[in-house]
Design a protein around this motif. Structure first.
Motif, PDB file in Angstrom:
ATOM      1  N   PRO A  82       0.832  -1.207   0.000  1.00 34.71           N
ATOM      2  CA  PRO A  82       0.000   0.000   0.000  1.00 34.71           C
ATOM      3  C   PRO A  82       0.868   1.260   0.000  1.00 34.71           C
ATOM      4  O   PRO A  82       1.952   1.268   0.589  1.00 34.71           O
ATOM      5  CB  PRO A  82      -0.786  -0.097   1.312  1.00 34.71           C
ATOM      6  N   SER A  83       0.377   2.320  -0.664  1.00 32.44           N
ATOM      7  CA  SER A  83       1.172   3.550  -0.677  1.00 32.44           C
ATOM      8  C   SER A  83       1.249   4.110   0.744  1.00 32.44           C
ATOM      9  O   SER A  83       0.351   3.887   1.570  1.00 32.44           O
ATOM     10  CB  SER A  83       0.563   4.573  -1.636  1.00 32.44           C
ATOM     11  N   GLY A  84       2.348   4.768   1.025  1.00 31.06           N
ATOM     12  CA  GLY A  84       2.551   5.298   2.377  1.00 31.06           C
ATOM     13  C   GLY A  84       3.318   4.340   3.267  1.00 31.06           C
ATOM     14  O   GLY A  84       3.753   4.691   4.358  1.00 31.06           O
ATOM     15  N   THR A  85       3.490   3.082   2.815  1.00 30.09           N
ATOM     16  CA  THR A  85       4.263   2.099   3.584  1.00 30.09           C
ATOM     17  C   THR A  85       5.749   2.407   3.394  1.00 30.09           C
ATOM     18  O   THR A  85       6.157   2.736   2.288  1.00 30.09           O
ATOM     19  CB  THR A  85       3.973   0.679   3.047  1.00 30.09           C
ATOM     20  N   ARG A  86       6.545   2.255   4.466  1.00 34.35           N
ATOM     21  CA  ARG A  86       7.989   2.523   4.335  1.00 34.35           C
ATOM     22  C   ARG A  86       8.717   1.293   3.797  1.00 34.35           C
ATOM     23  O   ARG A  86       9.678   0.791   4.378  1.00 34.35           O
ATOM     24  CB  ARG A  86       8.575   2.943   5.686  1.00 34.35           C
ATOM     25  N   ALA A  87       8.203   0.775   2.688  1.00 34.01           N
ATOM     26  CA  ALA A  87       8.800  -0.400   2.048  1.00 34.01           C
ATOM     27  C   ALA A  87       9.001  -0.074   0.576  1.00 34.01           C
ATOM     28  O   ALA A  87       8.058   0.344  -0.099  1.00 34.01           O
ATOM     29  CB  ALA A  87       7.871  -1.601   2.193  1.00 34.01           C
ATOM     30  N   THR A  88      10.237  -0.251   0.102  1.00 33.57           N
ATOM     31  CA  THR A  88      10.524  -0.049  -1.316  1.00 33.57           C
ATOM     32  C   THR A  88      11.263  -1.272  -1.842  1.00 33.57           C
ATOM     33  O   THR A  88      11.761  -2.093  -1.064  1.00 33.57           O
ATOM     34  CB  THR A  88      11.385   1.221  -1.547  1.00 33.57           C
ATOM     35  N   TYR A  89      11.345  -1.361  -3.147  1.00 39.03           N
ATOM     36  CA  TYR A  89      11.900  -2.559  -3.778  1.00 39.03           C
ATOM     37  C   TYR A  89      12.871  -2.158  -4.870  1.00 39.03           C
ATOM     38  O   TYR A  89      12.666  -1.147  -5.563  1.00 39.03           O
ATOM     39  CB  TYR A  89      10.768  -3.419  -4.364  1.00 39.03           C
ATOM     40  N   ARG A  90      13.918  -2.984  -5.031  1.00 42.48           N
ATOM     41  CA  ARG A  90      14.895  -2.761  -6.094  1.00 42.48           C
ATOM     42  C   ARG A  90      15.121  -4.086  -6.812  1.00 42.48           C
ATOM     43  O   ARG A  90      15.134  -5.152  -6.182  1.00 42.48           O
ATOM     44  CB  ARG A  90      16.235  -2.300  -5.513  1.00 42.48           C
ATOM     45  N   LEU A  91      15.334  -3.972  -8.116  1.00 39.77           N
ATOM     46  CA  LEU A  91      15.732  -5.137  -8.903  1.00 39.77           C
ATOM     47  C   LEU A  91      17.249  -5.231  -8.818  1.00 39.77           C
ATOM     48  O   LEU A  91      17.936  -4.230  -9.074  1.00 39.77           O
ATOM     49  CB  LEU A  91      15.290  -4.921 -10.346  1.00 39.77           C
ATOM     50  N   GLY A  92      17.782  -6.387  -8.450  1.00 39.26           N
ATOM     51  CA  GLY A  92      19.238  -6.486  -8.382  1.00 39.26           C
ATOM     52  C   GLY A  92      19.694  -7.843  -7.902  1.00 39.26           C
ATOM     53  O   GLY A  92      18.897  -8.679  -7.471  1.00 39.26           O
ATOM     54  N   ASP A  93      21.004  -8.026  -8.008  1.00 42.26           N
ATOM     55  CA  ASP A  93      21.642  -9.287  -7.623  1.00 42.26           C
ATOM     56  C   ASP A  93      22.431  -9.044  -6.336  1.00 42.26           C
ATOM     57  O   ASP A  93      23.434  -8.332  -6.342  1.00 42.26           O
ATOM     58  CB  ASP A  93      22.574  -9.737  -8.760  1.00 42.26           C
ATOM     59  N   PHE A  94      21.960  -9.636  -5.257  1.00 46.83           N
ATOM     60  CA  PHE A  94      22.589  -9.442  -3.949  1.00 46.83           C
ATOM     61  C   PHE A  94      24.064  -9.843  -3.979  1.00 46.83           C
ATOM     62  O   PHE A  94      24.891  -9.241  -3.304  1.00 46.83           O
ATOM     63  CB  PHE A  94      21.824 -10.284  -2.918  1.00 46.83           C
ATOM     64  N   LEU A  95      24.392 -10.868  -4.758  1.00 42.14           N
ATOM     65  CA  LEU A  95      25.752 -11.400  -4.743  1.00 42.14           C
ATOM     66  C   LEU A  95      26.697 -10.591  -5.625  1.00 42.14           C
ATOM     67  O   LEU A  95      27.863 -10.405  -5.278  1.00 42.14           O
ATOM     68  CB  LEU A  95      25.765 -12.855  -5.226  1.00 42.14           C
TER      69      LEU A  95
END
Ligand code: SAM
Length: 193
Positions: A82-95
């Motif tokens: 939901p908007s307003g949540t302090r959660a964002t996402y990124r596409l990427g390779d952790f390693l």
């Protein structure tokens, strides 16, 4: 060519996601309720899938960033937040990626068991790279014997051998789990030396 990214993305697009339980890790929920890590800073969740654990950290007051190699997982995670949540996402390779930021905490849940075991040295290096000095590494590890994964199993002994040269083990215990994983998980709280 089939890459790990394609392989994981194909599984999300096909709906072949048996790890998807529709809720955050029960052990994580209990751990966050305890509030035993005092500084609620920035937490990275590598291999975040559709983001249940990311949203749980955000709801507990952290700035939570989910990272996943599969574009379809990142898209689903964004749609379910939901908007307003302090959660964002990124596409990427952790390693393989250079960290775009350093974090106060990393939360592991079914990423270590998802990668090929030959990449476990790279995984340990990555946890050290993405954390600030003194940062926390909280892991719900899957202690199963399987060698034909993913998921690939591990043992407490292997984890202690791999992480203890760089991290102090604060505590570890059997957490509450999804019904089909009861007794098979162990929650570790490590602090980067
Ligand atoms: C078994 S799934 C678990 C997803 C989520 N943690 C959960 O429990 O619902 C493993 C996840 O790790 C992701 N993944 C695998 N290798 C990765 C890597 N090198 N960097 C970031 N994510 C990765 C996959 O795309 C997948 O979403």
């Amino acid at each position: 060519m089939e890459t790990p990214q394609n392989a994981w993305d194909d599984r999300y697009r096909a709906g072949d996601t048996p790890w998807e339980k529709g809720e955050a890790s029960p052990g994580l929920i209990d751990f966050l309720r305890e509030g035993s890590i005092p500084n609620k800073g920035r937490v990275l969740i590598p291999g975040c899938g559709t983001g249940h654990d990311v949203r749980a950290w955000a709801e507990a007051g952290w700035e939570a960033v989910g990272l996943d190699i599969a574009p379809s997982a990142v898209k689903l995670a964004q749609e379910r937040t939901p908007s307003g949540t302090r959660a964002t996402y990124r596409l990427g390779d952790f390693l393989a990626d250079e960290p775009f930021a350093k974090f106060d905490c990393i939360f592991e849940h079914t990423c270590f068991c998802a990668i090929d075991p030959s990449q476990r040295d790279a995984y340990v290096t990555a946890t050290r790279k993405w954390l600030k000095p003194g940062g926390w590494y909280v892991a719900v590890n899957y202690l199963i014997p399987d060698t034909d994964g993913p998921p690939f199993g591990t043992t407490r002994e292997e984890l202690v051998k791999r992480f203890s040269p760089y991290f102090t083990l604060i505590r570890d215990f059997v957490p509450r789990s999804y019904p089909n994983r009861t007794g098979l998980e162990r929650l570790f709280v490590w602090q980067l030396a």
